[in-house]
Design a protein around this motif. Structure first.
Motif, short mmCIF file in Angstrom:
data_model
loop_
_atom_site.label_atom_id
_atom_site.label_comp_id
_atom_site.label_asym_id
_atom_site.label_seq_id
_atom_site.Cartn_x
_atom_site.Cartn_y
_atom_site.Cartn_z
N LEU A 1 10.93 9.34 -6.41
CA LEU A 1 10.25 8.62 -5.34
C LEU A 1 11.30 8.01 -4.41
CD1 LEU A 1 7.51 6.77 -7.44
CD2 LEU A 1 7.44 9.06 -6.45
N MET A 2 11.27 8.42 -3.14
CA MET A 2 12.26 7.92 -2.20
C MET A 2 12.03 6.44 -1.90
SD MET A 2 14.45 10.21 -1.54
CE MET A 2 15.24 9.58 -0.07
N ILE B 1 17.74 7.40 -6.95
CA ILE B 1 16.34 7.67 -6.56
C ILE B 1 15.45 7.28 -7.73
CG2 ILE B 1 14.71 9.41 -5.78
CD1 ILE B 1 17.04 11.02 -4.72
N PRO B 2 14.53 6.33 -7.55
CA PRO B 2 13.65 5.94 -8.65
C PRO B 2 12.86 7.15 -9.18
CG PRO B 2 13.47 4.39 -6.84
CD PRO B 2 14.27 5.54 -6.33
N ARG B 3 12.73 7.23 -10.49
CA ARG B 3 12.04 8.34 -11.13
C ARG B 3 10.85 7.80 -11.92
NH1 ARG B 3 13.37 13.53 -12.97
NH2 ARG B 3 15.53 13.27 -12.26
N LEU C 1 0.83 -1.21 0.00
CA LEU C 1 0.00 0.00 0.00
C LEU C 1 0.86 1.26 0.00
CD1 LEU C 1 -2.64 -1.30 2.52
CD2 LEU C 1 -3.24 -0.37 0.27
N GLU C 2 1.94 1.24 0.78
CA GLU C 2 2.83 2.39 0.84
C GLU C 2 3.42 2.69 -0.55
OE1 GLU C 2 3.62 4.40 3.32
OE2 GLU C 2 3.13 3.38 5.19
N MET C 3 3.85 1.66 -1.26
CA MET C 3 4.42 1.89 -2.58
C MET C 3 3.35 2.32 -3.58
SD MET C 3 7.59 -0.72 -3.21
CE MET C 3 6.71 -2.25 -2.91
N SER C 4 2.16 1.75 -3.48
CA SER C 4 1.09 2.19 -4.39
C SER C 4 0.75 3.66 -4.14
CB SER C 4 -0.16 1.31 -4.21
OG SER C 4 -0.85 1.61 -3.01
#
Length: 395
Positions: free
Chosen positions: A246-247, A238-240, A66-69
């Motif tokens: 997104l951290m 850092i993913p983009r 849920l946090e990643m979504s």
């Protein structure tokens, strides 16, 4: 009164084959996280769901998914999230942490889940996303809801934490939305030693950053390296996604848990079918007591993760029933999922207003029976006879 049937926090007992799969992973997995069992479990889960390869990702629990979504939603100030008030708190707060403003949607009084109509009533020009919770193991009307979200250009997230294996319109719960979340918590029909989860991401661009988002930003170097140890063993970035950074976090699920989940997939349909058959037997055994209203579904649209009913004669009657079941029969029934707008937690955040009369009415009269898969036939028969006896005495 001695407790004869508890409301257990453990849904299933593992078979010897499942225990052997865990032991084998303990002996041979190298590494003990992010290895072949993870890859095999994710691939098998995607096949089971009927979704694209590479779109499913294991997580340490459903809340991590849920946090990643919530991160992938990329909320901007003022963005709203439509979500049922009648759900577990983890369905909501990850999105609040990312800046979403919750707008509570009501439920259908019989199915106990949101509908396209109740969602549409909650939509505004500020709606960014909708979370559809398939509560108790019943799949909401996803063809209609997904079409509504597409029409309005709104992200659709399925919280299928309780609904693994349930189906509607020939498709699995968690295969309709832009994203979907599953839980393998101890209480679920498929459980990986207490905790575990899965995130489904339909968009290939978003799916491509999940491994780094899930594991500390780890990624490959964008150039050929003559020496594998230079400049370091692995890169971190850092993913983009689009223009947004997104951290990352560390939400990985271990190899032992993945090995168990992979093995359990082989019998999840059997577990669901057996629970449904028992639920129907219990429901039909109380058919002559209309004051206890169940949601009876014969198809695989319901996996009966939980067995719930509402007392049509009101809150007082509900409380007397639960008290008698506990004190006189030694059976622990419970009441679950207070509407989130009624929690101090959400009220303190300014989200204590909702127009959800059906959610309020159901919570105030609901009964959840012990319904772990490993209950014996004798225990189920005793619970049925006890419920009949208590209800007869309340007339």
């Amino acid at each position: 009164m001695e407790m004869k049937i508890n409301f257990s926090g453990r849904a299933i007992r593992y078979t010897e084959d499942e225990i052997a799969a865990v032991v084998e992973a303990m002996r041979t997995a190298d590494p003990l996280t992010q290895g072949r069992y993870m890859r095999e479990f994710e691939s098998a889960f995607a096949r089971y769901q009927g979704v694209a390869p590479g779109s499913c990702f294991t997580t340490m629990n459903g809340c991590a998914a849920l946090e990643m979504s919530a991160q992938l939603c990329r909320f901007k100030p003022g963005d709203e999230l439509v979500i049922p008030s009648h759900t577990f708190t983890a369905s909501a707060y990850p999105y609040l942490k990312k800046g979403a403003v919750p707008v509570w949607a009501d439920i259908d009084p019989l199915t106990r889940v949101v509908t396209a109509e109740s969602i549409e009533k909650a939509l505004t020009p500020r709606t960014r996303a909708v979370v559809v919770v398939h509560l108790y193991g019943y799949v909401a009307d996803m063809p209609e809801i997904a079409a509504l979200c597409r029409e309005r250009g709104i992200l659709c997230i399925e919280d299928a934490a309780q609904a693994i294996g349930a189906e509607v319109a020939g498709r699995k719960a968690g295969s309709f939305g832009d994203m979907a979340v599953f839980s393998f918590h101890s209480h679920k029909n498929l459980t990986t030693l207490g905790e575990g989860g899965m995130l489904y991401v339909a968009d290939p661009q978003a799916a491509a950053i999940i491994p780094a988002l899930r594991h500390n930003g780890h990624c490959a170097y964008p150039f050929e390296r003559p020496d594998y140890w230079k400049p370091a063993m692995g890169n971190v970035d850092i993913p983009r996604l689009g223009d947004d950074l997104l951290m990352p976090s560390n939400y990985c699920l271990g190899e032992v848990e993945c090995a168990l989940g992979l093995k359990l997939l082989e019998r999840i349909d059997t577990i669901n079918d057996e629970k449904r058959a028992r639920a129907l037997r219990f429901i039909d055994g109380l058919a002559d007591f209309p004051q206890l209203q169940f949601h009876r579904v014969e198809s695989r649209r319901h996996n009966y993760h939980l067995l719930v009913a509402r007392m049509t004669t009101g809150t007082g009657a509900r409380d007397r029933f639960i008290r008698a079941m506990h004190d006189e029969k030694g059976i622990k029934c419970v009441v679950q999922y207070i509407p989130l707008d009624r929690y101090d937690f959400y009220r303190r955040l300014g989200f204590g207003t909702a127009r959800c009369p059906e959610a309020d009415a159901f919570f105030d009269t609901m009964v959840s029976f012990p319904f772990q898969h490993w209950m014996s036939d004798a225990e189920l028969d005793y619970m049925l006879a006890s419920a009949r006896d208590v209800l007869a005495g309340m007339d």
